[in-house]
Design a protein around this motif. Structure first.
Motif, PDB file in Angstrom:
ATOM      1  N   LEU A 268      38.716  38.046  52.683  1.00  0.00           N
ATOM      2  CA  LEU A 268      38.383  36.928  52.367  1.00  0.00           C
ATOM      3  C   LEU A 268      39.405  35.502  52.507  1.00  0.00           C
ATOM      4  N   ILE A 269      38.818  34.433  52.668  1.00  0.00           N
ATOM      5  CA  ILE A 269      39.713  33.212  52.823  1.00  0.00           C
ATOM      6  C   ILE A 269      38.882  32.133  52.109  1.00  0.00           C
ATOM      7  N   PHE A 270      39.502  31.812  50.961  1.00  0.00           N
ATOM      8  CA  PHE A 270      38.675  30.652  50.058  1.00  0.00           C
ATOM      9  C   PHE A 270      39.177  29.459  50.631  1.00  0.00           C
ATOM     10  N   GLU A 271      38.281  28.564  50.717  1.00  0.00           N
ATOM     11  CA  GLU A 271      38.615  27.002  51.180  1.00  0.00           C
ATOM     12  C   GLU A 271      37.626  26.281  50.223  1.00  0.00           C
TER      13      GLU A 271
ATOM     14  N   ILE B 288      35.413  37.760  37.062  1.00  0.00           N
ATOM     15  CA  ILE B 288      36.950  37.166  37.110  1.00  0.00           C
ATOM     16  C   ILE B 288      37.240  36.683  35.742  1.00  0.00           C
ATOM     17  N   LYS B 289      38.330  37.235  35.185  1.00  0.00           N
ATOM     18  CA  LYS B 289      38.729  36.902  33.774  1.00  0.00           C
ATOM     19  C   LYS B 289      40.010  35.754  33.607  1.00  0.00           C
ATOM     20  N   ASP B 290      40.452  35.601  35.031  1.00  0.00           N
ATOM     21  CA  ASP B 290      41.635  34.453  35.155  1.00  0.00           C
ATOM     22  C   ASP B 290      41.303  33.253  34.457  1.00  0.00           C
ATOM     23  N   PRO B 291      41.941  32.834  33.439  1.00  0.00           N
ATOM     24  CA  PRO B 291      41.792  31.555  32.899  1.00  0.00           C
ATOM     25  C   PRO B 291      41.781  30.239  33.500  1.00  0.00           C
TER      26      PRO B 291
ATOM     27  N   LEU C 215      41.628  32.613  42.271  1.00  0.00           N
ATOM     28  CA  LEU C 215      41.002  33.224  43.229  1.00  0.00           C
ATOM     29  C   LEU C 215      41.740  33.802  44.315  1.00  0.00           C
ATOM     30  N   ALA C 216      42.954  33.220  44.699  1.00  0.00           N
ATOM     31  CA  ALA C 216      43.645  34.067  45.980  1.00  0.00           C
ATOM     32  C   ALA C 216      44.337  35.249  45.091  1.00  0.00           C
ATOM     33  N   LYS C 217      44.825  35.035  43.734  1.00  0.00           N
ATOM     34  CA  LYS C 217      45.390  36.095  43.222  1.00  0.00           C
ATOM     35  C   LYS C 217      44.403  37.235  43.084  1.00  0.00           C
ATOM     36  N   ALA C 218      43.298  37.163  42.921  1.00  0.00           N
ATOM     37  CA  ALA C 218      42.171  38.361  42.523  1.00  0.00           C
ATOM     38  C   ALA C 218      41.397  38.741  43.807  1.00  0.00           C
ATOM     39  N   LYS C 219      41.907  38.097  45.130  1.00  0.00           N
ATOM     40  CA  LYS C 219      41.288  38.664  46.483  1.00  0.00           C
ATOM     41  C   LYS C 219      41.213  39.884  46.642  1.00  0.00           C
ATOM     42  N   GLY C 220      42.053  40.644  46.113  1.00  0.00           N
ATOM     43  CA  GLY C 220      42.106  42.150  46.298  1.00  0.00           C
ATOM     44  C   GLY C 220      40.843  42.593  45.485  1.00  0.00           C
TER      45      GLY C 220
END
Length: 127
Positions: A89-92, A24-27, A66-71
């Motif tokens: 996936l559901i992140f909490e 994951i490269k999202d800053p 993480l929600a944006k990168a879910k796919g």
């Protein structure tokens, strides 16, 4: 069936930790630790519990990233773990750490008040 679900959950936890830290490269995604993965009995959904190092803003930003990168993450999981259908996936946030820290600080607070009360009592007794 329960044993298989647990095995899939453990495998997903290991792979998710690797994917999030390396791919994951999202800053916005900070220092994230996958603490647990709870997979439903039908393997359709996986609740991914995370803890994030930092303040509330960093926690929220990481969750958004993480929600944006879910796919992408789901595709990666699908390639690493052989399942007919990769769970959604559901992140909490894993609140157990925060809850544990809160309990700990309350215990320390009570202990400190107890000690102060004993010291005051000793002072009264010597006067």
């Amino acid at each position: 069936m329960g044993h298989r679900v647990n095995r899939v959950g453990e495998q997903m936890k290991k792979e998710l930790g690797d994917i999030i830290s390396r791919k994951i490269k999202d800053p916005r995604v900070g220092f994230v630790t996958v603490t647990d993965v709870q997979v439903t009995g039908d393997l359709q959904q996986a609740k991914v519990y995370i803890s994030v190092l930092g303040d509330e803003q960093q926690r929220e930003d990481s969750l958004k990233g993480l929600a944006k990168a879910k796919g992408f993450i789901r595709t990666e999981i699908g390639q690493r773990i052989r399942l007919r259908k990769t769970p959604e996936l559901i992140f909490e946030f894993d609140e157990t750490m925060a809850y544990g820290n809160r309990i700990n600080s309350l215990i320390h607070e009570l202990h400190r008040e107890e000690q102060l009360g004993e010291e005051e009592q000793e002072k009264k007794d010597t006067d």
